[in-house]
Design a protein around this motif. Structure first.
Motif, mmCIF file in Angstrom:
data_model
loop_
_atom_site.group_PDB
_atom_site.id
_atom_site.type_symbol
_atom_site.label_atom_id
_atom_site.label_comp_id
_atom_site.label_asym_id
_atom_site.label_seq_id
_atom_site.Cartn_x
_atom_site.Cartn_y
_atom_site.Cartn_z
ATOM 1 N N ILE A 95 12.050 21.625 -16.370
ATOM 2 C CA ILE A 95 11.367 20.848 -17.410
ATOM 3 C C ILE A 95 9.489 21.198 -17.728
ATOM 4 N N ALA A 96 9.530 22.007 -17.263
ATOM 5 C CA ALA A 96 8.239 22.774 -17.829
ATOM 6 C C ALA A 96 8.601 23.416 -19.250
ATOM 7 N N VAL A 97 9.777 24.376 -18.949
ATOM 8 C CA VAL A 97 9.753 25.431 -19.945
ATOM 9 C C VAL A 97 10.702 24.575 -20.832
ATOM 10 N N HIS A 98 11.040 23.574 -20.984
ATOM 11 C CA HIS A 98 11.849 22.501 -21.943
ATOM 12 C C HIS A 98 10.796 22.107 -22.440
ATOM 13 N N LEU A 99 9.792 21.262 -21.513
ATOM 14 C CA LEU A 99 8.531 20.634 -22.672
ATOM 15 C C LEU A 99 7.690 21.516 -23.461
ATOM 16 N N THR A 124 8.719 24.744 -24.326
ATOM 17 C CA THR A 124 8.895 25.116 -25.800
ATOM 18 C C THR A 124 9.372 23.817 -27.144
ATOM 19 N N THR A 125 9.038 23.217 -27.049
ATOM 20 C CA THR A 125 9.905 21.893 -27.621
ATOM 21 C C THR A 125 8.207 20.805 -28.116
ATOM 22 N N HIS A 126 7.813 21.188 -27.578
ATOM 23 C CA HIS A 126 6.520 20.126 -27.356
ATOM 24 C C HIS A 126 4.648 21.384 -27.890
ATOM 25 N N THR A 127 4.700 22.284 -27.642
ATOM 26 C CA THR A 127 3.599 23.328 -27.952
ATOM 27 C C THR A 127 3.527 24.253 -28.782
ATOM 28 N N ALA A 128 2.857 24.586 -29.233
ATOM 29 C CA ALA A 128 1.885 25.365 -30.304
ATOM 30 C C ALA A 128 2.323 26.776 -29.463
ATOM 31 N N TRP A 129 2.755 27.067 -27.904
ATOM 32 C CA TRP A 129 3.280 28.516 -28.171
ATOM 33 C C TRP A 129 4.625 28.258 -27.847
ATOM 34 N N GLY A 130 5.169 26.982 -27.738
ATOM 35 C CA GLY A 130 6.991 27.265 -27.598
ATOM 36 C C GLY A 130 7.259 26.734 -29.354
ATOM 37 N N LEU A 131 6.270 26.895 -30.653
ATOM 38 C CA LEU A 131 6.406 26.601 -31.673
ATOM 39 C C LEU A 131 6.493 27.932 -32.371
ATOM 40 N N ARG A 132 5.781 28.913 -32.070
ATOM 41 C CA ARG A 132 6.172 29.996 -32.362
ATOM 42 C C ARG A 132 7.193 30.959 -31.994
ATOM 43 N N LEU A 133 7.882 30.290 -29.904
ATOM 44 C CA LEU A 133 8.488 31.196 -30.079
ATOM 45 C C LEU A 133 9.749 30.883 -31.055
ATOM 46 N N ARG A 134 10.251 29.126 -30.791
ATOM 47 C CA ARG A 134 11.158 29.206 -32.285
ATOM 48 C C ARG A 134 11.077 29.135 -33.423
ATOM 49 N N THR A 135 10.083 30.025 -33.566
ATOM 50 C CA THR A 135 9.974 30.485 -35.301
ATOM 51 C C THR A 135 10.169 31.724 -35.364
ATOM 52 N N LEU A 136 10.060 32.905 -34.505
ATOM 53 C CA LEU A 136 10.425 34.004 -33.763
ATOM 54 C C LEU A 136 12.114 34.025 -33.586
ATOM 55 N N GLY A 137 12.479 33.083 -32.835
ATOM 56 C CA GLY A 137 13.803 33.007 -32.768
ATOM 57 C C GLY A 137 14.364 32.237 -34.067
ATOM 58 N N ALA A 138 14.257 31.803 -34.308
ATOM 59 C CA ALA A 138 15.268 31.044 -35.823
ATOM 60 C C ALA A 138 15.083 32.254 -36.680
ATOM 61 N N ASN A 139 13.133 32.948 -37.272
ATOM 62 C CA ASN A 139 13.444 33.960 -38.643
ATOM 63 C C ASN A 139 11.967 34.122 -38.624
ATOM 64 N N PRO A 140 12.307 36.035 -37.404
ATOM 65 C CA PRO A 140 10.593 36.979 -37.600
ATOM 66 C C PRO A 140 10.282 36.812 -38.725
ATOM 67 N N ARG A 141 10.824 36.768 -40.110
ATOM 68 C CA ARG A 141 10.250 37.050 -41.379
ATOM 69 C C ARG A 141 9.180 36.512 -40.943
#
Lengths: 311, 525, 342
Positions: free
Chosen positions: C200-204, C206-223
């Motif tokens: 649950i901590a990992v889920h929260l 990745t979905t709610h924090t700045a750190w998670g957003l950076r991760l998701r942005t990298l995953g969506a589009n490295p450029r």
């Protein structure tokens, strides 16, 4: 005395390397064809297992080794059909399909083995070697390389043939274009999907053949999960060889030597535990990747499905 | 003399009432025209006029939804590139269709039967002979990716001829060429025409059309707005021709922008907003990407950067924005050295970068509009506190921007990839222009937009600097820069080779700099 | 929630299709599929012992799912979870009995968890750096490290870390009393809630924090990530190393919570099987719990079925592979419908 021991050791080492190298060579050459054409085939381990099982059963039932090899290649190609349908024709994610094939075939072949052979554990008779006159008299290399099962020669011949094919035929040209820039190939009037289909099916056939060799000649028996990463090592070989089958051969021999080091060392009387030896090929792979990883150039369109008209 | 022979032959290819639709747009609407052998036929139109779709239909990449295409008087179905080739239609695409890792000879041989072996010697000989005939000099053993774009296009033309093409279609070939290379290409087109081939030349640049065309068909919003045959083109004066064609392209006569003269007369003398000194970015094993770039942007000024793609413009923008680190030199915004600031910090201080690649770099298509609008401020208050996202603050901010910049979207939660190109551009501008922007870098701000949005974008750029901020506009369209910039710097090979004040003679001076002619006078600042 | 419907349709249909095809396979082997699945469900869910075993099995599965979520969110393939798990398990199994004797119960368990995280992380460092700075495909490197790690773990168990008192090769055993405490008088240990919390901590995160957003942005589009100012190499390394660490934790928790030791040639190989579960859940941590429960039941039931019905537990590999294939197909169908609709 020392000369005799070292000659025996050298012969044992080279012979063992060749045995272990053949499946790696076939898998590597197969993966190379796919990668040239732009398909990253992670399911190759599954295709090898399919070939290993089918080959073993065919050879066992019919008594003919070559029936086994043919069935092994056919089984590998059959599994590759799933990849063709899914990834080349339907543009599904190549990696997901590849993992599914590997996992599924690992399970399926183990299940089949369980239902057919778990009580009997039949062994195939040792395959007869074919000595090449003249060459087989060379010390060390003679018995190790030129007095082996005919499939070894077939594999080596295939390597030379593929090297020629990649360089000097239209087919090789089309493969390279399909992997680098499929739109250019399409605009030149060549059917990209057909090229990729042929490539993936060839990969399956070669991988299946490699698996069949492993079970029929290498071990003489089928054991669940027996490929133990050979398919993935084949992927590494293809990545590093950058389109040259002869480099795949060199790499296969190197990793084959690591895999077979146990028996060779036992001859020397050195008793390194099998578990340490089993680490060697993978450690060697990582070392090579660290040293040469940057130069492992992969075709630009690798992993991307081709759709006409899309940019 | 020429017109008589061309017109007396029946057309090689004819389009009759051809229509092609895509979801949401009619790309070609009831288009009819004829292509004759021995002619250079120019298809002229702005972005979105339907030119590329036409190319696709002729080349076999698409099929028309209505109407018919006739070759030698017979209706045909061009349903694949192979069929188009068989009919004698050779296409040279805007994005070169050559495999960069193969040699020239290999690329030319591509398409041969798979079980045969290519005859390299014969190919090389034939290629050299064809080159001589057309005045080109390219080695058949050269690796295609290492040749210049102009040379690659020439190879494509030769390949079309070899395939037995009678018609060579050139899709916007000059978009990324220097003026000099464009001249060479036009010369080759004339030689093709002399040899009896038909040439279709697609462009959006008016003066190229007039210079190269024997016949011009103007497209506007998918329809044929009008055509000018050889009789008209050879007898009408250039100025009249220009205004007639402009009328056809844009719908009403547009005079040259009155601002331009006024701008040239009043060079900006306000405070320096951005100072770039000796900016250098090195690359391993090749020439530096940026080499000692030096210039200033003053308050209220629009500084244009001209040059063919690939001469360091992208690296300049990225280095200024903080995406890549500079190896030497300094960037100063309002007097403060930006060296230790990253993208987020520079954005906060007012240095903004509107990238040209809207959907694959500027935004993340699967993320909601609201999230994209704060993408350069990840982790900073008021949108994040203690690392945790504050959804309401982000949404409120998004709603405000969507309103202010007229971004048409169902809501702030819609994935931005679903918006039209124009609205994605507006969202990007909203993000970059919001809140005390001091220096905004625009990279190809109007690429791919339709006319209405282009005019609006240019107006917004000029309006944006009225408050004393500055703007840098990077563009490959000289006309655009001449329209909105006060001064124009030219990038060549990673260097800023000269700065030209906008004015009546600016076009010629910029063109000269772009080809590496004698360096201009010192900064006309 | 508008995520619920596609989740149900996109997830249930592939599972049903896979169950159907695998049932046909069972028929081909001469086994009654209702028999087989009946045993699986019964032994996996409907007996008190079975239910507890299923819940216990969920702990490593949830942790590996968490590890994969971190990796996949960043667009990276960590296929080396098996090696990370096993190596960490061996390190923890070898050290905890000694730590326990020296430092006592709780410190030993805590240090054990730290060691597990560190081992898993360490095993992911090389693939992470090769990917971040040399662009080497992490699929291959993580797989190779997995094989290497498994062989190394085996070698350690048989040679260096062997329990001198035991007859079969294994590490020293941590006595049951010193393992993670059991809950409410059942056999389910503290490991399960710990795994749940981490997931649950990992889920929260990745979905709610700045750190998670950076991760998701990298995953969506490295450029786009680079454009937004995200340090792509550092984020890549961080994602893979964290993923490895959590996979290692799975191994550690399993040892101090359930097994107490590592026997030679033991390798539950959860890694590849969890991948389709994570995809089925569309990388959503809450949804993963449900799918992990299903798979856990299948896994436990299959082991039972191998004795009672005679179908070895590898059968679950086939089922999982089929789910993956049908899932990929469903995704493609969904995308086609989207294009047609626009």
């Amino acid at each position: 005395m020392a000369v005799v021991i070292s000659q025996v050791f050298a012969t044992e080492l080279v012979a063992g390397s060749v045995t272990a190298a053949v499946p790696l060579l076939l898998a590597g050459m197969g993966e190379q064809i796919s990668e040239q054409a732009g398909v990253l085939n992670v399911g190759i381990e599954g295709m090898m297992l399919a070939g290993a099982y089918a080959g073993f059963v065919a050879a066992y039932d019919s008594g003919a080794m070559w029936a086994g090899f043919a069935c092994g290649a056919a089984a590998g190609a059959a599994v590759a059909c799933v990849m063709v349908l899914g990834c080349v024709r339907l543009a599904l994610n190549q990696i997901v399909v590849g993992i599914a094939l590997t996992l599924g075939l690992e399970g399926l072949t183990s299940l089949l083995h369980h239902f057919q052979f778990s009580r009997s554990y039949p062994l195939l008779p040792k395959a007869p070697d074919l000595a090449i006159p003249g060459l087989s008299a060379i010390p060390v290399l003679g018995p190790a390389v030129f007095s082996r099962h005919p499939l070894v020669y077939v594999a080596l011949a295939l390597c030379v043939f593929l090297a020629w094919m990649h360089r000097a035929t239209f087919l090789g040209l089309d493969l390279a274009a399909a992997g680098e820039k499929p739109a250019a190939l399409d605009a030149a009037g060549v059917d990209v999907v057909a090229i990729r289909t042929a490539a993936v099916l060839s990969t399956g056939a070669l991988a299946g053949l490699g698996g069949a060799y492993l079970s029929e000649v290498g071990a003489g028996i089928f054991v669940p999960f027996m490929t133990n990463g050979a398919g993935f090592i084949g992927i590494v070989l293809a990545m590093l060889a950058r389109g040259r089958p002869l480099r795949v051969l060199a790499g296969a021999l190197l990793f084959g030597a690591c895999l077979s080091a146990t028996t060779a060392l036992q001859v020397l009387g050195v008793n390194i535990p099998t578990d340490i030896i089993q680490m060697l090929p993978f450690a060697m792979v990582m070392l090579v990747l660290v040293a040469f990883g940057r130069r492992a150039s992969l075709p630009a369109a690798l992993g991307l499905p081709y759709r006409r008209g899309s940019r | 003399m020429r017109e008589a022979t061309a017109a007396s032959r029946p057309p090689l290819i004819e389009l009759r009432r051809v229509t092609k639709r895509f979801p949401g747009v009619v790309a070609n609407d009831d288009v009819s025209f004829a292509i004759h052998a021995g002619e250079v036929h120019v298809i002229l139109g702005e972005n979105g006029a339907g030119k590329s779709t036409l190319v696709g239909l002729l080349a076999g990449m698409q099929r028309p939804d209505a109407g018919e295409i006739l070759v030698d008087g017979h209706p045909v179905a061009i349903d694949s590139p192979a069929r188009a080739l068989a009919l004698g239609i050779g296409t040279v695409y805007q994005h070169v269709m050559l495999v960069p890792t193969l040699t020239v000879a290999a690329n030319l041989e591509l398409g041969g039967r798979w079980y045969r072996r290519p005859d390299w010697r014969a190919t090389a000989d034939r290629f050299r002979a064809t080159c001589r005939a057309f005045g080109m000099t390219i080695a058949p053993e050269a690796i295609t990716g290492r040749l210049s774009l102009g040379e690659q296009q020439q190879i494509e033309i030769i390949r079309a001829l070899w395939r037995g093409s009678r018609l060579v279609v050139l899709d916007e070939p000059t978009a990324m060429l220097t003026p000099q290379a464009t001249g060479e290409l036009i010369a080759i087109m004339r030689r093709l025409r002399a040899e009896g081939y038909a040439v279709v030349f697609i462009t959006h640049r008016l003066h190229e059309a007039i210079e190269a065309g024997d016949r011009i068909t103007v497209l506007r919003r998918g329809r044929v707005a009008g055509g000018l045959g050889p009789e008209v083109l050879t007898t009408t004066g250039r100025a009249t021709l220009q205004s007639r064609i402009t009328e056809l392209m844009f719908g009403e006569a547009t005079a040259a922008s009155p601002d331009r003269a006024a701008r040239a007369a009043a060079p900006k003398s306000g405070a320096v907003v951005l100072a770039v000194r000796g900016l250098t970015v090195r690359a391993r094993g090749r020439a530096p990407l940026l080499d000692g770039v030096q210039f200033e942007v003053r308050a209220g000024e629009v500084f244009g950067i001209a040059g063919v793609d690939g001469n360091g413009q992208r690296e300049l923008a990225e280095a200024l924005a903080g995406q890549i680190a500079a190896d030497a030199g300094a960037v100063m915004l309002d007097g403060a050295d930006l060296a230790r600031f990253g993208v987020a910090a520079r954005h906060r201080r007012g240095l903004r970068y509107v990238t040209d690649d809207r959907l694959h770099e500027g935004t993340v298509g699967s993320f909601p509009v609201g999230l994209n609008l704060v993408l350069k401020q990840i982790g900073t208050p008021p949108f994040w506190s203690g690392g945790v996202a504050r959804r309401r603050a982000i949404t409120a901010h998004a709603d405000r921007l969507i309103d202010a910049f007229d971004v048409r979207t169902p809501s702030a939660q819609t994935p931005i990839g679903r918006l039209s190109g124009g609205n994605i551009q507006k969202a990007l501008l909203a993000r970059e222009l919001h809140g005390a922007a001091r220096l905004v870098i625009y990279s190809k701000p109007t690429a791919g937009l339709d006319l209405r949005n282009i005019a609006a974008a240019r107006a917004r750029i000029r309006a944006g600097v009225a408050n004393g901020s500055g703007a840098i506009v990077i563009s490959t369209e000289l006309d655009e820069l001449l329209d909105i910039a006060d001064r124009i710097g030219v990038m060549l090979g990673g260097r800023l080779v000269g700065i030209v004040a906008n004015g009546l003679d600016a076009r010629g001076r910029v063109a000269a700099l772009m080809t590496g002619a004698a360096p201009a006078d010192a900064d006309a600042a | 929630m508008n995520t619920l419907r596609p989740l149900l349709v996109g997830a249930l249909l592939p599972i049903l299709a896979a169950v159907l095809i695998s049932a046909l396979l069972l028929v081909a082997f001469g086994v009654d599929p209702f028999d087989y699945y009946g045993v699986v469900v019964h032994r996996g869910l409907l007996t008190p012992r079975g239910l507890q075993d299923t819940i216990i099995r969920m702990a490593p599965l949830m942790l590996i799912a968490a590890s994969l979520i971190v990796s996949f969110r960043a667009g990276l393939w960590n296929l080396g979870t098996d090696g990370q798990y096993l190596l960490a398990a061996v390190v923890v199994a070898a050290s905890c009995p000694l730590l326990d004797a020296a430092l006592g119960h709780v410190p030993a368990l805590l240090i054990g968890c730290v060691l597990a995280l560190a081992t898993g992380a360490l095993w992911a460092v090389l693939p992470a750096m090769l990917r971040a700075w040399q662009g080497v495909n992490e699929i291959i490197t993580t797989l190779m490290m997995s094989f290497l790690g498994t062989a190394l773990a085996n070698a350690l168990v048989k040679l260096a870390l062997r329990d001198p008192a035991a007859t079969v090769p294994q590490t020293r055993t941590l006595p049951v009393a010193d393992r993670l405490p059991r809950l409410f008088g059942t056999t389910v240990g503290l490991g399960v809630p710990i795994a749940l919390v981490v997931l649950i901590a990992v889920h929260l995160a990745t979905t709610h924090t700045a750190w998670g957003l950076r991760l998701r942005t990298l995953g969506a589009n490295p450029r786009a990530a680079r454009h937004a100012g995200i340090d792509v190499p550092r984020t890549t390394v961080m994602a893979l190393v964290l993923s490895g660490a959590i996979a290692g934790l799975a191994g550690g928790i399993d040892i101090v919570g359930v097994w107490g030791n590592v026997r030679a040639d033991w390798n539950p190989a959860y890694g590849l099987s969890v991948i389709p579960l994570v995809f089925l859940a569309r990388l959503n941590g809450w949804a993963v719990i449900g799918f992990v429960l299903l798979f856990s039941m299948l896994s436990v039931g299959a082991e039972s079925a191998s004795i009672h019905v005679g179908v070895p537990s590898y059968f679950s590999f086939v089922l999982v592979a089929l789910i993956l294939l049908f899932l990929a197909l469903a995704e493609w169908l969904g995308q086609r419908r989207q294009w047609a609709g626009t």
